[in-house]
Design an enzyme around this catalytic site. Structure first.
Site, PDB file in Angstrom:
ATOM      1  N   SER A   1       2.519  28.746 -20.163  1.00 15.13           N
ATOM      2  CA  SER A   1       1.359  29.136 -20.981  1.00 15.13           C
ATOM      3  C   SER A   1       1.150  30.633 -20.824  1.00 15.13           C
ATOM      4  O   SER A   1       0.943  31.119 -19.719  1.00 15.13           O
ATOM      5  CB  SER A   1       0.105  28.411 -20.504  1.00 15.13           C
TER       6      SER A   1
ATOM      7  N   ARG B   1      -6.409  28.965 -11.940  1.00 15.06           N
ATOM      8  CA  ARG B   1      -5.316  29.959 -11.862  1.00 15.06           C
ATOM      9  C   ARG B   1      -5.607  31.136 -10.946  1.00 15.06           C
ATOM     10  O   ARG B   1      -5.146  32.262 -11.186  1.00 15.06           O
ATOM     11  CB  ARG B   1      -4.929  30.462 -13.273  1.00 15.06           C
TER      12      ARG B   1
ATOM     13  N   GLU C   1      -2.258  34.819 -18.860  1.00 13.97           N
ATOM     14  CA  GLU C   1      -2.068  34.088 -17.607  1.00 13.97           C
ATOM     15  C   GLU C   1      -0.845  34.677 -16.888  1.00 13.97           C
ATOM     16  O   GLU C   1      -0.769  34.733 -15.670  1.00 13.97           O
ATOM     17  CB  GLU C   1      -1.838  32.595 -17.905  1.00 13.97           C
TER      18      GLU C   1
HETATM   19  C1  FAD Z   1       8.332  26.100 -18.785  1.00 16.33           C
HETATM   20  C2  FAD Z   1       7.179  26.432 -17.894  1.00 16.33           C
HETATM   21  C3  FAD Z   1       6.163  25.507 -17.697  1.00 16.33           C
HETATM   22  C4  FAD Z   1       5.077  25.807 -16.856  1.00 16.33           C
HETATM   23  N1  FAD Z   1       4.104  24.864 -16.692  1.00 16.33           N
HETATM   24  C5  FAD Z   1       3.058  25.143 -15.881  1.00 16.33           C
HETATM   25  C6  FAD Z   1       2.033  24.168 -15.675  1.00 16.33           C
HETATM   26  O1  FAD Z   1       2.081  23.056 -16.185  1.00 16.33           O
HETATM   27  N2  FAD Z   1       0.998  24.508 -14.862  1.00 16.33           N
HETATM   28  C7  FAD Z   1       0.917  25.725 -14.255  1.00 16.33           C
HETATM   29  O2  FAD Z   1      -0.047  25.951 -13.512  1.00 16.33           O
HETATM   30  N3  FAD Z   1       1.868  26.672 -14.439  1.00 16.33           N
HETATM   31  C8  FAD Z   1       2.929  26.398 -15.223  1.00 16.33           C
HETATM   32  N4  FAD Z   1       3.892  27.355 -15.417  1.00 16.33           N
HETATM   33  C9  FAD Z   1       3.747  28.689 -14.786  1.00 16.33           C
HETATM   34  C10 FAD Z   1       4.369  28.838 -13.398  1.00 16.33           C
HETATM   35  O3  FAD Z   1       5.424  27.925 -13.187  1.00 16.33           O
HETATM   36  C11 FAD Z   1       3.321  28.679 -12.283  1.00 16.33           C
HETATM   37  O4  FAD Z   1       2.306  29.659 -12.386  1.00 16.33           O
HETATM   38  C12 FAD Z   1       3.950  28.775 -10.882  1.00 16.33           C
HETATM   39  O5  FAD Z   1       2.978  28.429  -9.930  1.00 16.33           O
HETATM   40  C13 FAD Z   1       4.477  30.173 -10.544  1.00 16.33           C
HETATM   41  O6  FAD Z   1       5.263  30.089  -9.371  1.00 16.33           O
HETATM   42  P1  FAD Z   1       6.468  31.106  -9.104  1.00 16.33           P
HETATM   43  O7  FAD Z   1       7.050  30.783  -7.780  1.00 16.33           O
HETATM   44  O8  FAD Z   1       7.420  31.105 -10.232  1.00 16.33           O
HETATM   45  O9  FAD Z   1       5.678  32.475  -9.028  1.00 16.33           O
HETATM   46  P2  FAD Z   1       6.074  33.878  -9.686  1.00 16.33           P
HETATM   47  O10 FAD Z   1       6.098  33.757 -11.162  1.00 16.33           O
HETATM   48  O11 FAD Z   1       7.274  34.421  -9.021  1.00 16.33           O
HETATM   49  O12 FAD Z   1       4.781  34.716  -9.264  1.00 16.33           O
HETATM   50  C14 FAD Z   1       3.510  34.407  -9.853  1.00 16.33           C
HETATM   51  C15 FAD Z   1       2.418  35.092  -9.022  1.00 16.33           C
HETATM   52  O13 FAD Z   1       2.391  34.494  -7.735  1.00 16.33           O
HETATM   53  C16 FAD Z   1       2.630  35.466  -6.723  1.00 16.33           C
HETATM   54  N5  FAD Z   1       3.435  34.834  -5.669  1.00 16.33           N
HETATM   55  C17 FAD Z   1       4.625  34.194  -5.768  1.00 16.33           C
HETATM   56  N6  FAD Z   1       5.011  33.723  -4.558  1.00 16.33           N
HETATM   57  C18 FAD Z   1       4.030  34.084  -3.687  1.00 16.33           C
HETATM   58  C19 FAD Z   1       3.840  33.905  -2.278  1.00 16.33           C
HETATM   59  N7  FAD Z   1       4.728  33.262  -1.521  1.00 16.33           N
HETATM   60  N8  FAD Z   1       2.712  34.413  -1.723  1.00 16.33           N
HETATM   61  C20 FAD Z   1       1.796  35.076  -2.466  1.00 16.33           C
HETATM   62  N9  FAD Z   1       1.933  35.285  -3.792  1.00 16.33           N
HETATM   63  C21 FAD Z   1       3.039  34.787  -4.390  1.00 16.33           C
HETATM   64  C22 FAD Z   1       3.343  36.625  -7.418  1.00 16.33           C
HETATM   65  O14 FAD Z   1       3.077  37.842  -6.755  1.00 16.33           O
HETATM   66  C23 FAD Z   1       2.705  36.577  -8.803  1.00 16.33           C
HETATM   67  O15 FAD Z   1       1.474  37.244  -8.818  1.00 16.33           O
HETATM   68  C24 FAD Z   1       4.995  27.072 -16.224  1.00 16.33           C
HETATM   69  C25 FAD Z   1       6.034  28.008 -16.418  1.00 16.33           C
HETATM   70  C26 FAD Z   1       7.116  27.693 -17.237  1.00 16.33           C
HETATM   71  C27 FAD Z   1       8.220  28.696 -17.417  1.00 16.33           C
END
Ligand code: FAD
Length: 306
Positions: free
Chosen positions: A229, A179, A299
């Site tokens: 999570s 992560r 997380e």
């Molecule tokens: C129902 C559900 C299930 C999930 N299952 C999983 C799973 O199985 N495995 C897992 O790892 N995660 C899981 N997640 C968490 C999440 O989807 C991941 O962490 C995902 O990678 C976050 O991406 P995001 O675009 O939504 O980022 P955001 O939530 O918008 O941002 C998360 C972080 O990434 C940074 N960020 C976003 N875009 C960029 C970019 N372009 N450049 C630099 N930094 C950036 C943000 O500043 C922030 O710090 C789950 C979430 C939900 C709601």
């Protein structure tokens, strides 16, 4: 103050166009938790150069800025975000395959990237098809599931450095670990990635994605808002099991609740506030520590004023 605001809004509009800027935009609309007060300025760039210009403007005016993707790993404070939220999402979305490589823009949802891989008979990205984040968020978090993680499929990523340079980093320099990554550590903005996958059978790829989807629907409370999570996996343990064993299944503060279906998820039962989620997370971490001597670390990323 109002004059300054108008000036900043107009400068942001010049960069991304009028329809690319929103003022006082509720962040509950842009997070899967469906929680979060208004962002002063919410911008949706569609090109790398626009991101660069927005950041330059923020620096020049000493306005804080935050990068988000699909908001699926975010808890935004009830009082919202002072400054500029830069959403890298639908306007910077696209994936295409060439041979065994998949070229993916940072705003592409992982489900879309996985679908593009499937179309091109490329295997390796199935694990990510149900993670509701963008490629940018997934690179930064080294998102993973069911034995796969972004590190295993990433060949390189294009990032924007705080100095305003766009560089291509091979996976060995991306420092991807549980992560985290250098994108997180060095405050880079992820712009896109090249994934290296393998040729496979479309039928098998589809079967695997369908199987993982079924497993998610069975185990995860997808019917509620959440950020997945809530806590990181402590070494040697599973957060969800510790929470369950501490007797906290279904534990609730206001509309924030430890999911009864999956104790690793805090869910929003409807009108939860960020304050309720934070209070719940603190109490859960305290109770687990009292009982098992293990401190759960969040997380979920917090931004804004709580
Ligand atoms: C129902 C559900 C299930 C999930 N299952 C999983 C799973 O199985 N495995 C897992 O790892 N995660 C899981 N997640 C968490 C999440 O989807 C991941 O962490 C995902 O990678 C976050 O991406 P995001 O675009 O939504 O980022 P955001 O939530 O918008 O941002 C998360 C972080 O990434 C940074 N960020 C976003 N875009 C960029 C970019 N372009 N450049 C630099 N930094 C950036 C943000 O500043 C922030 O710090 C789950 C979430 C939900 C709601």
């Amino acid at each position: 103050m109002e004059l300054y605001r108008e000036k900043l809004l107009s400068e942001l509009s010049e960069i991304v166009g009028k329809d690319g800027v929103l003022a006082d935009e509720p962040m509950s609309r842009h997070t899967t938790f469906r929680i979060g007060g208004p962002a002063d300025y919410f911008v949706m760039p569609s090109r790398n150069e626009e991101i660069l210009e927005i950041i330059r403007l923020c620096r020049r005016e000493s306005v804080p800025y935050y990068i988000i993707g699909n908001g699926s790993n975010l808890l935004v404070g009830d009082r919202g975000v002072r400054g500029v939220v830069i959403q890298i999402f639908r306007r910077m979305s696209g994936a295409h395959a060439e041979g065994e490589r998949l070229y993916v823009q940072a705003g592409t949802l992982l489900s879309k990237a996985a679908a593009a891989a499937y179309e091109a008979s490329l295997t390796g990205l199935e694990f990510a098809s149900g993670i509701p984040g963008t490629m940018g968020g997934a690179l930064r978090m080294n998102a993973g599931a069911y034995g796969g993680e972004m590190k295993m499929v990433t060949e390189s990523a294009d990032v924007l450095t705080p100095e305003g340079e766009i560089v291509t980093l091979p996976v060995a320099e991306l420092g991807m670990a549980y992560r985290t990554s250098v994108i997180a550590k060095n405050d880079y903005v992820a712009l896109g990635a090249v994934l290296h996958l393998q040729k496979g059978s479309r039928e098998e790829i589809k079967e695997k994605m369908d199987d993982l989807r079924r497993r998610r629907t069975e185990k995860q409370p997808l019917e509620y808002g959440s950020a997945g999570s809530t806590f990181k996996r402590p070494e040697g343990y599973f957060a969800g099991k510790l929470i369950d064993d501490a007797g906290l299944r279904g534990f609730r503060i206001g509309d924030a609740q430890v999911s009864e279906k999956h104790c690793g998820f805090v869910i929003n039962r409807g009108n939860a506030t960020a304050a309720e989620v934070v209070e719940l997370m603190n109490q859960v971490a305290d109770r687990v520590e009292e009982k098992f001597g293990v401190r759960l670390e969040p997380e979920v990323k917090r931004i804004g004023e709580f």
